[in-house]
Motif scaffolding. Structure first.
Motif, PDB file in Angstrom:
ATOM      1  N   ILE A 156       0.837  -1.199   0.000  1.00 43.71           N
ATOM      2  CA  ILE A 156       0.000   0.000   0.000  1.00 43.71           C
ATOM      3  C   ILE A 156       0.873   1.250   0.000  1.00 43.71           C
ATOM      4  O   ILE A 156       0.606   2.219  -0.716  1.00 43.71           O
ATOM      5  N   VAL A 160       1.097   4.324  -2.876  1.00 45.07           N
ATOM      6  CA  VAL A 160       1.043   5.762  -2.597  1.00 45.07           C
ATOM      7  C   VAL A 160       2.320   6.449  -3.092  1.00 45.07           C
ATOM      8  O   VAL A 160       2.277   7.567  -3.616  1.00 45.07           O
ATOM      9  N   ALA A 202      -6.124   2.999  -1.278  1.00 43.41           N
ATOM     10  CA  ALA A 202      -5.344   2.761  -0.064  1.00 43.41           C
ATOM     11  C   ALA A 202      -6.200   2.450   1.157  1.00 43.41           C
ATOM     12  O   ALA A 202      -5.871   1.544   1.943  1.00 43.41           O
TER      13      ALA A 202
END
Length: 220
Positions: A156, A160, A202
């Motif tokens: 995750i 990002v 996310a």
């Protein structure tokens, strides 16, 4: 900007940022594919009896953990051509992200391998399995089960972090947002939308990690 203009910008930019989302997901997939493999190799080398392998692995890990991703991206894309090595934007971004995935993931994998109860190794020895066979058949499957949630959390974070890939011309979400904003000067709306795109992936993924962690926890 009035509310109507704001919503119109959101609507117009959505399709553009959607293509950027696909690029971000593709970049994340490639980076994690090679990064997780690198993490396993580094974890094994760190625990190896060979001092030279341990030293190499530790140097790679510390470099990956200590070098900022932005610097690594610039180095691979803009720096390597000075020594005759040219990488495309996607390849440079994937390599940098995979390198950081491997550096951070190796510590997770190593800890999970060491978390497998010592009795499992003793049982493998009692069955006559070689050290490598016991690692493949007994230790590694259990370690992977333990490592799934923290490795997903790293995944995750890498998704990002793909937002930095715009500096090496990868057409991901932020690159598309900057491009749209530079044409329309509606930066507020398009960056809000970009944040929504990242959060839409996310946040549910983080919730999924928590669910998987509870399901894998034998005490729950």
């Amino acid at each position: 900007m009035n509310w109507e203009g704001f919503t119109e910008t959101i609507r117009d930019a959505s399709s553009i940022l959607l293509s950027g989302l696909f690029a971000s997901l593709e970049l994340t997939f490639v980076a994690l594919l090679f990064g997780y493999a690198l993490a396993l190799v580094l974890a094994i080398w760190v625990m190896a009896p060979n001092r030279h392998l341990r030293t190499v692995a530790l140097c790679v890990i510390e470099l990956g953990r200590g070098l900022p991703l932005l610097v690594m991206l610039q180095l691979l894309y803009y720096g390597l051509p000075d020594v005759g090595v040219t990488m495309g934007g996607f390849a440079a971004a994937a390599a940098a992200l995979a390198f950081q995935t491997g550096a951070y993931g190796s510590e997770v994998v190593r800890a999970c391998i060491q978390a497998v109860p010592k009795g499992q190794r003793e049982a493998a020895d009692a069955c006559g399995l070689s050290r490598w066979s016991s690692f493949q058949v007994i230790i590694l499957p259990q370690a992977i089960r333990i490592a799934i949630p923290p490795l997903m959390s790293i995944g995750i974070a890498i998704f990002v972090a793909t937002s930095l890939a715009f500096v090496v011309t990868v057409p991901e979400i932020m690159s598309q947002a900057y491009g749209y904003g530079s044409k329309t000067f509606q930066y507020l709306a398009v960056f809000v939308l970009a944040g929504i795109f990242y959060a839409a992936i996310a946040i549910p993924a983080s919730a999924g990690v928590a669910v998987i962690e509870r399901r894998l926890d034998p005490d729950v």
